[in-house]
Design an enzyme around this catalytic site. Structure first.
Site, PDB file in Angstrom:
ATOM      1  NE  ARG A  55     -62.441  53.371  -0.264  1.00 21.41           N
ATOM      2  CZ  ARG A  55     -62.628  53.881   0.914  1.00 21.41           C
ATOM      3  NH1 ARG A  55     -61.529  54.138   1.669  1.00 21.41           N
ATOM      4  NH2 ARG A  55     -63.678  54.388   1.300  1.00 21.41           N
ATOM      5  CE  LYS A 197     -62.811  55.710  -4.809  1.00 18.33           C
ATOM      6  NZ  LYS A 197     -63.421  56.523  -5.583  1.00 18.33           N
ATOM      7  CG  HIS A 216     -65.354  60.926  -4.775  1.00 21.93           C
ATOM      8  ND1 HIS A 216     -66.268  60.456  -3.883  1.00 21.93           N
ATOM      9  CD2 HIS A 216     -65.255  59.864  -5.494  1.00 21.93           C
ATOM     10  CE1 HIS A 216     -66.703  59.328  -3.868  1.00 21.93           C
ATOM     11  NE2 HIS A 216     -65.969  58.991  -4.915  1.00 21.93           N
ATOM     12  CB  SER A 234     -70.272  54.680  -2.066  1.00 21.82           C
ATOM     13  OG  SER A 234     -70.650  53.109  -2.530  1.00 21.82           O
ATOM     14  CE  LYS A 238     -68.942  59.683  -7.565  1.00 25.91           C
ATOM     15  NZ  LYS A 238     -69.155  58.356  -6.906  1.00 25.91           N
ATOM     16  CB  THR A 239     -72.007  55.197 -11.404  1.00 26.08           C
ATOM     17  OG1 THR A 239     -70.564  55.329 -10.652  1.00 26.08           O
ATOM     18  CG2 THR A 239     -71.844  54.459 -12.809  1.00 26.08           C
ATOM     19  CG  ASP A 253     -65.321  57.323  -8.578  1.00 30.61           C
ATOM     20  OD1 ASP A 253     -66.418  57.826  -7.760  1.00 30.61           O
ATOM     21  OD2 ASP A 253     -64.646  56.877  -7.981  1.00 30.61           O
ATOM     22  NE  ARG A 317     -68.092  49.323  -5.496  1.00 27.35           N
ATOM     23  CZ  ARG A 317     -68.192  50.698  -5.632  1.00 27.35           C
ATOM     24  NH1 ARG A 317     -68.169  51.374  -6.719  1.00 27.35           N
ATOM     25  NH2 ARG A 317     -68.096  51.392  -4.365  1.00 27.35           N
TER      26      ARG A 317
END
Length: 525
Positions: A55, A197, A216, A234, A238-239, A253, A317
C-alpha cells in the site's frame, strides 16, 4: 451491451464491452488473452503489481467536507484534501476508464444482512476483477438482478496525477475517498491491497457510527460454537494461527461485531507467501490452486513458484476464495467470542509467549497495537524497531482509535470475554541473539487458550509489564514462559525490558485524556 444496473451512473463515456461479474473461468481466459501474468504449476495465476508491491499510505486522502469531517480523525493517517482536488482526480480517473472495455464487479462487504454494504469496483484490468471476486462476498445471480451499490471504487491504475504538486498531494499516486458521494478513486498504483483496504477503511467509518465494532482481526470457531478472535499486524501470524484444521475459519483479516455476534467482511483470504512451506502452513499452501491469484512471486521453470525468493518484495501475496480452506464456515458468521488473542511479534524478546490480560490491560494493549520490525527488513534498520499501530490496524481507521477501543471494552465486559497476549516473535534474546518462537510452541499456547486448559495452571506476575504468565504449559518449554529465564544475560534482559517499557509509555501518552487514562494498566518503571 450487457445490462448492468446503474451503468449510466458511472458517468463514463463511450463504454465499449462490459464484463460484469465474470466467472472464474472467464476471468482466467481474459487474464491469459490480455497477457496480464502467467499460470503457475499449481494452476493459480500470478501477476506483478509494478513498482508498488504494498500500500501507499502517504497517498491516501479523505475529502474534507461535512458531515464526515467532524468524525474523521485527521492527522498522520487520514490526510485531508479538498472537494475541488477530488473532482479533478475523479475527472482524470473517468477519462482513463472511458472509451475502454471494462470489468465491473459487484460484491458485498459484510456477511451480516444487517450490516453489509454493496460494493462496485470498476477496472480495465481482468486480474483486478479476479482479486475482487476472491476477496469480497460473491452475490448470486438473483442478488445481481437488483444490485445497487452503496459504494463505488474506480480503479484507474494506468493514470497518474501529473499536477500533484498543484493539488498539494504527496506524489502522482492517489487513493481518495469521498464519503458523502460514496465514491473512491485509485490512480497510479496496481497493488490489489489498495482495493481491499479501501473498502475496509470505509467499513471502519460506517459501522462504529452504527454502534458496531469493526476489527482488523481473523476469527475461527470450535466444534462447540466457541468463537475466537486473533488481532495482529502484518507478519504476526494472524492468518496462519486462525487457519486451524480443528476449527472452522470465519475469516483471516476483517470482521465486524454487532448484537448478533461476529461476521466476516470478506469472502476470501489474502495471505503472505514469503517462505511459505507445505509442512508449516499446509492449509494456506494447499489453497494456492486454480482461481487463486498470486502477486509478485518469483516463478521458475515449468511455472514452479519459489516462495523463498523475496527479490521482488518481501510482501509476496496470494488471494483466494475462502472455500479453498477446507474447514471454513460457510455463512461466515458466528456467535459472540469467548476468547480474544492479541498477537505481537516482539523482536526485542521481552514479552512472554502467552499472558492473560485483565479487561483494562486489554484496552491498553489494544490501543497500543504493538509489534516490532527486525533488522534487515528495511534499509537502515540495524536493531529491532518498535511499531505501534492502534487497534492493530491504525492505518485503516478513519475515526479516532478511542472510538474502537471503547466499543471493544463494552463488548468484552458485556460478553465476559477472556483476552490474552501472545508473542510470536523472539525468545532467549533480541533478534540476532535469541531465536524465533516456533510455530509448534505458539500453537500450544493458542490451543491452551482455546480449550481453557491454560487456566488449570498457576500464574505469576512479571515485574514492570505486570503480565500474568503460566508457570507451566503443556507443549511449551517452561524456561521460556517467563522470558527472563530464557535469556543467558539476565542484566541485558532487564535493560532491554525497560527500554521497551519506555517505548510503550511514550507511545501511549497521546491516548491519555481527562476522561480516559489506561496508562496505569501498561508497563511501569
Amino acid at each position: 451491451m450487457l445490462k448492468v444496473n446503474g451503468l449510466e451512473d458511472l458517468d463514463l463515456k463511450n463504454i465499449k464491452k462490459v464484463y460484469h461479474n465474470l466467472s472464474y473461468e472467464e476471468l482466467f481466459e481474459h487474464e491469459v488473452a490480455n497477457k496480464e501474468g502467467q499460470e503457475t504449476s499449481s494452476g493459480a495465476y500470478t501477476v506483478d503489481t509494478g513498482i508498488f508491491t504494498g500500500r501507499s499510505p502517504k497517498d491516501k486522502y479523505f475529502v474534507d467536507q461535512e458531515p464526515s469531517s467532524k468524525y474523521i480523525s485527521w492527522g498522520a493517517i487520514n490526510h485531508p484534501t479538498s472537494k475541488e482536488v477530488f473532482d479533478d482526480l475523479f475527472v482524470l480517473a473517468k477519462e482513463q476508464l472511458s472509451n475502454k472495455d471494462l470489468y465491473i464487479m459487484d460484491a458485498y462487504a459484510g456477511a451480516s444482512l444487517d450490516s453489509r454494504k454493496s460494493i462496485r469496483v470498476v477496472s480495465e484490468v481482468a486480474w483486478q476483477a479476479h482479486f475482487v471476486k476472491n476477496m469480497f462476498i460473491r452475490p448470486d445471480e438473483k442478488d445481481l438482478e437488483n444490485f445497487k451499490p452503496d459504494f463505488t471504487l474506480y480503479v484507474a491504475c494506468k493514470t497518474v496525477d501529473k499536477e500533484y504538486k498543484k493539488h498539494s498531494l504527496n506524489s502522482d499516486v492517489f487513493v481518495v475517498f469521498n464519503v458523502e458521494e460514496n465514491i473512491a478513486v485509485i490512480g497510479g498504483t496496481w497493488y490489489g491491497g489498495e482495493i481491499k483496504k479501501g473498502v475496509f477503511s470505509m467499513m471502519n467509518y460506517w459501522l462504529p457510527l452504527e454502534g458496531k465494532l469493526s476489527m482488523h482481526c481473523s476469527a475461527n470457531v470450535g466444534t462447540k460454537g466457541d468463537t475466537a478472535l486473533f488481532f495482529g499486524l502484518s507478519g504476526t501470524g494472524k492468518t496462519t494461527l486462525s487457519t486451524d484444521p480443528k476449527r472452522q475459519l470465519i475469516g483471516d483479516d476483517e470482521h465486524g461485531w454487532d448484537d448478533h455476534g461476529i461476521f466476516n467482511f470478506e469472502g476470501g483470504c489474502y495471505a503472505k507467501c514469503i517462505n511459505l512451506k507445505a509442512q508449516n502452513e499446509p492449509e494456506i499452501f494447499n489453497a494456492i490452486k486454480r482461481d487463486a491469484l498470486l502477486e509478485n512471486v518469483v516463478v521458475g521453470a515449468n511455472g514452479v513458484v519459489d516462495y523463498d525468493d523475496g527479490s521482488k518484495t518481501e510482501n509476496t501475496r496470494v488471494s483466494y476464495p475462502i472455500y479453498h480452506i477446507e474447514n471454513y464456515k460457510e455463512d461466515s458468521k458466528a456467535g459472540h467470542p469467548e476468547k480474544i488473542i492479541f498477537l505481537s511479534a516482539d523482536a526485542f524478546g521481552v514479552l512472554p509467549p502467552v499472558s492473560k490480560l485483565t479487561k483494562e490491560q486489554a484496552m491498553y494493549y489494544f490501543m497500543s497495537g504493538y509489534t516490532a520490525k527486525v533488522a534487515g527488513t528495511e534499509r537502515g534498520i540495524t536493531e529491532p524497531v518498535a511499531t505501534f499501530s492502534s487497534c492493530f490496524g491504525e492505518a485503516f481507521l478513519p475515526l479516532h482509535p478511542t472510538v474502537y477501543a471503547k466499543l471493544l471494552g463494552e463488548k468484552i465486559e458485556k460478553h465476559s470475554v477472556e483476552v490474552y497476549l501472545v508473542n510470536t516473535g523472539w525468545s532467549g534474546g533480541a533478534y540476532g541473539v535469541g531465536s524465533r518462537m516456533s510455530i509448534k510452541a505458539t500453537r500450544a499456547c493458542i490451543n491452551a487458550v482455546l480449550d481453557g486448559s491454560i487456566n488449570d495452571n498457576d500464574f505469576e506476575k512479571l515485574p514492570v509489564f505486570d503480565l500474568s504468565v503460566p508457570k507451566t504449559l503443556s507443549g511449551v518449554d517452561s524456561n521460556i514462559l517467563n522470558p527472563r529465564n530464557s535469556w543467558e544475560d539476565k542484566e541485558d534482559y532487564d535493560k532491554t525490558r525497560d527500554k521497551l517499557a519506555n517505548m510503550f509509555i511514550d507511545n501511549f501518552k497521546k491516548y491519555i485524556t481527562n476522561d480516559s487514562d489506561f496508562s496505569k494498566y501498561g508497563p511501569k518503571l
